[in-house]
Design a protein around this motif. Structure first.
Motif, PDB file in Angstrom:
ATOM      1  N   SER A 113       0.824  -1.214   0.000  1.00  0.00           N
ATOM      2  CA  SER A 113       0.000   0.000   0.000  1.00  0.00           C
ATOM      3  C   SER A 113       0.857   1.263   0.000  1.00  0.00           C
ATOM      4  CB  SER A 113      -0.931   0.016   1.211  1.00  0.00           C
ATOM      5  OG  SER A 113      -1.851  -1.058   1.145  1.00  0.00           O
ATOM      6  N   ALA A 114       2.019   1.182   0.655  1.00  0.00           N
ATOM      7  CA  ALA A 114       2.908   2.336   0.715  1.00  0.00           C
ATOM      8  C   ALA A 114       3.595   2.601  -0.619  1.00  0.00           C
ATOM      9  CB  ALA A 114       3.957   2.127   1.806  1.00  0.00           C
ATOM     10  N   HIS A 115       3.765   1.554  -1.430  1.00  0.00           N
ATOM     11  CA  HIS A 115       4.411   1.699  -2.740  1.00  0.00           C
ATOM     12  C   HIS A 115       3.622   0.882  -3.768  1.00  0.00           C
ATOM     13  CE1 HIS A 115       7.597   2.328   0.300  1.00  0.00           C
ATOM     14  NE2 HIS A 115       7.972   3.300  -0.505  1.00  0.00           N
ATOM     15  N   PRO A 116       2.412   1.307  -4.110  1.00  0.00           N
ATOM     16  CA  PRO A 116       1.530   0.504  -4.966  1.00  0.00           C
ATOM     17  C   PRO A 116       2.054   0.250  -6.373  1.00  0.00           C
ATOM     18  CG  PRO A 116       0.666   2.720  -4.665  1.00  0.00           C
ATOM     19  CD  PRO A 116       1.777   2.559  -3.681  1.00  0.00           C
ATOM     20  N   GLN A 117       2.927   1.125  -6.877  1.00  0.00           N
ATOM     21  CA  GLN A 117       3.462   0.943  -8.224  1.00  0.00           C
ATOM     22  C   GLN A 117       4.837   0.286  -8.228  1.00  0.00           C
ATOM     23  OE1 GLN A 117       1.447   1.569 -10.756  1.00  0.00           O
ATOM     24  NE2 GLN A 117      -0.048   2.255  -9.215  1.00  0.00           N
ATOM     25  N   GLY A 118       5.360   0.035  -7.067  1.00  0.00           N
ATOM     26  CA  GLY A 118       6.700  -0.528  -6.991  1.00  0.00           C
ATOM     27  C   GLY A 118       6.696  -2.050  -7.002  1.00  0.00           C
ATOM     28  N   ALA A 119       7.895  -2.599  -6.872  1.00  0.00           N
ATOM     29  CA  ALA A 119       8.023  -4.051  -6.829  1.00  0.00           C
ATOM     30  C   ALA A 119       7.507  -4.577  -5.495  1.00  0.00           C
ATOM     31  CB  ALA A 119       9.486  -4.445  -7.007  1.00  0.00           C
ATOM     32  N   TYR A 120       7.027  -5.812  -5.507  1.00  0.00           N
ATOM     33  CA  TYR A 120       6.546  -6.461  -4.282  1.00  0.00           C
ATOM     34  C   TYR A 120       7.785  -7.018  -3.588  1.00  0.00           C
ATOM     35  CZ  TYR A 120       3.616  -9.682  -1.467  1.00  0.00           C
ATOM     36  OH  TYR A 120       2.999 -10.367  -0.446  1.00  0.00           O
ATOM     37  N   LEU A 121       8.441  -6.184  -2.793  1.00  0.00           N
ATOM     38  CA  LEU A 121       9.670  -6.576  -2.130  1.00  0.00           C
ATOM     39  C   LEU A 121       9.359  -7.259  -0.808  1.00  0.00           C
ATOM     40  CD1 LEU A 121      11.804  -3.371  -2.774  1.00  0.00           C
ATOM     41  CD2 LEU A 121      11.800  -5.504  -4.082  1.00  0.00           C
ATOM     42  N   GLN A 122      10.049  -8.350  -0.556  1.00  0.00           N
ATOM     43  CA  GLN A 122       9.868  -9.086   0.686  1.00  0.00           C
ATOM     44  C   GLN A 122      11.219  -9.255   1.353  1.00  0.00           C
ATOM     45  OE1 GLN A 122       7.250 -12.653   0.034  1.00  0.00           O
ATOM     46  NE2 GLN A 122       7.334 -11.954  -2.075  1.00  0.00           N
ATOM     47  N   GLY A 123      11.216  -9.216   2.668  1.00  0.00           N
ATOM     48  CA  GLY A 123      12.458  -9.390   3.397  1.00  0.00           C
ATOM     49  C   GLY A 123      12.945 -10.825   3.293  1.00  0.00           C
ATOM     50  N   PRO A 124      14.170 -11.085   3.743  1.00  0.00           N
ATOM     51  CA  PRO A 124      14.729 -12.435   3.659  1.00  0.00           C
ATOM     52  C   PRO A 124      14.118 -13.388   4.678  1.00  0.00           C
ATOM     53  CG  PRO A 124      16.224 -10.984   4.839  1.00  0.00           C
ATOM     54  CD  PRO A 124      15.106 -10.120   4.330  1.00  0.00           C
ATOM     55  N   GLY A 125      14.353 -14.682   4.465  1.00  0.00           N
ATOM     56  CA  GLY A 125      13.962 -15.688   5.448  1.00  0.00           C
ATOM     57  C   GLY A 125      12.485 -15.729   5.740  1.00  0.00           C
ATOM     58  N   ASP A 126      12.127 -15.548   7.022  1.00  0.00           N
ATOM     59  CA  ASP A 126      10.742 -15.667   7.457  1.00  0.00           C
ATOM     60  C   ASP A 126       9.866 -14.513   6.987  1.00  0.00           C
ATOM     61  OD1 ASP A 126      11.373 -18.009   8.699  1.00  0.00           O
ATOM     62  OD2 ASP A 126      11.601 -17.151  10.687  1.00  0.00           O
ATOM     63  N   ARG A 127      10.448 -13.524   6.307  1.00  0.00           N
ATOM     64  CA  ARG A 127       9.665 -12.420   5.770  1.00  0.00           C
ATOM     65  C   ARG A 127       9.281 -12.672   4.316  1.00  0.00           C
ATOM     66  NH1 ARG A 127       7.181  -8.644   6.773  1.00  0.00           N
ATOM     67  NH2 ARG A 127       8.343  -6.876   5.954  1.00  0.00           N
ATOM     68  N   GLY A 166       6.719  -3.530 -10.365  1.00  0.00           N
ATOM     69  CA  GLY A 166       6.182  -4.726  -9.731  1.00  0.00           C
ATOM     70  C   GLY A 166       4.683  -4.859  -9.913  1.00  0.00           C
ATOM     71  N   ARG A 167       4.152  -6.046  -9.596  1.00  0.00           N
ATOM     72  CA  ARG A 167       2.720  -6.290  -9.764  1.00  0.00           C
ATOM     73  C   ARG A 167       1.931  -5.938  -8.507  1.00  0.00           C
ATOM     74  NH1 ARG A 167       0.542 -11.210 -10.907  1.00  0.00           N
ATOM     75  NH2 ARG A 167       2.063 -12.311  -9.629  1.00  0.00           N
ATOM     76  N   GLY A 168       2.633  -5.725  -7.405  1.00  0.00           N
ATOM     77  CA  GLY A 168       2.011  -5.221  -6.191  1.00  0.00           C
ATOM     78  C   GLY A 168       0.753  -5.921  -5.744  1.00  0.00           C
ATOM     79  N   GLN A 169      -0.377  -5.228  -5.868  1.00  0.00           N
ATOM     80  CA  GLN A 169      -1.661  -5.710  -5.359  1.00  0.00           C
ATOM     81  C   GLN A 169      -2.072  -7.038  -5.974  1.00  0.00           C
ATOM     82  OE1 GLN A 169      -3.366  -4.714  -2.894  1.00  0.00           O
ATOM     83  NE2 GLN A 169      -2.467  -2.714  -2.430  1.00  0.00           N
ATOM     84  N   ALA A 170      -1.805  -7.217  -7.263  1.00  0.00           N
ATOM     85  CA  ALA A 170      -2.200  -8.470  -7.921  1.00  0.00           C
ATOM     86  C   ALA A 170      -1.468  -9.659  -7.299  1.00  0.00           C
ATOM     87  CB  ALA A 170      -1.920  -8.396  -9.418  1.00  0.00           C
ATOM     88  N   ALA A 171      -0.159  -9.497  -7.096  1.00  0.00           N
ATOM     89  CA  ALA A 171       0.627 -10.578  -6.508  1.00  0.00           C
ATOM     90  C   ALA A 171       0.187 -10.852  -5.073  1.00  0.00           C
ATOM     91  CB  ALA A 171       2.112 -10.223  -6.546  1.00  0.00           C
TER      92      ALA A 171
END
Length: 218
Positions: A113-127, A166-171
């Motif tokens: 939501s904070a970056h709706p047009q950006g990549a769907y970035l996820q942290g490493p490991g358990d994130r 990124g696909r953001g919301q769709a992903a």
């Protein structure tokens, strides 16, 4: 020493400090890490096994450059492995799986939501949603292939195309559907949804890779 050098170099490569095609000279690296050339050579061979470094006889080591066909092959293997991991995860899911996945995706929703047009970035490991599912699947061979070879190469691909939208919301919506199937113990649906999700990710990336190629002067 070789393991220490390999881990440090992998981190720097996947952060983009060494761009695709960059030469990795043994002498310079040995001086930098204060080791002999032997551990450096071993480290470079280890990184070559993960697929992020290319070693050419009489030329040396370079950061691997992934082309479109390389990317396609990676996503084809990813679809097969992660679909099976999701299917296995659904079969092993306990009563708390749904709450755990819902909490994780709630955190991702705030970030998307904070970056709706950006990549769907996820942290490493358990994130990382995909890493969590792979671990839930409980198959050590699938987990090893994903974490030691496939995911590093995908990270290298993202370094090369860090400006791809990124696909953001769709992903995120696709992740929620996969999580629901896993929480319900519906193995076949979980596997099918994961395969569709990976395919959709590839189709989005492929379309934008084509657009980038057309914009790049010959």
């Amino acid at each position: 020493m070789a393991e220490r050098v390999a881990l440090a170099l992998q981190g720097e490569i996947l952060e983009g400090r060494f761009p695709p095609g960059a030469r990795l000279g043994e002498v310079a690296l040995a001086e930098r890490f204060d080791v002999s050339r032997g551990p450096v050579r071993t480290a470079l061979n280890q990184l070559a096994e993960t697929g992020i470094v290319t070693i050419v006889p009489n030329s040396g080591a370079r950061v691997r450059e992934l082309g479109r066909e390389d990317a396609r092959a990676l996503y084809e293997v990813r679809a097969a492995l992660e679909a099976e991991a999701a299917r296995l995860a659904a079969g092993r899911a306990d009563a708390g799986a749904g709450d755990m996945l819902d909490k994780l995706l709630g955190q991702h929703a705030d970030e998307v939501s904070a970056h709706p047009q950006g990549a769907y970035l996820q942290g490493p490991g358990d994130r990382d949603f995909h890493m969590v599912i792979a671990r839930m699947g409980g198959n050590p061979i699938i987990l090893r292939y994903l974490t030691r070879e496939l995911y590093p190469q995908l990270s290298l691909l993202r370094v090369k195309h860090r400006n791809v939208t990124g696909r953001g919301q769709a992903a995120l919506t696709e992740h929620r559907r996969i999580a629901e199937a896993i929480a319900c113990g519906d193995a076949e649906v979980a596997g099918l949804l994961m395969r569709r999700h990976i395919r959709a990710s590839w189709e989005a990336l492929e379309a934008q890779l084509g657009a980038v190629t057309k914009e790049t002067p010959a």
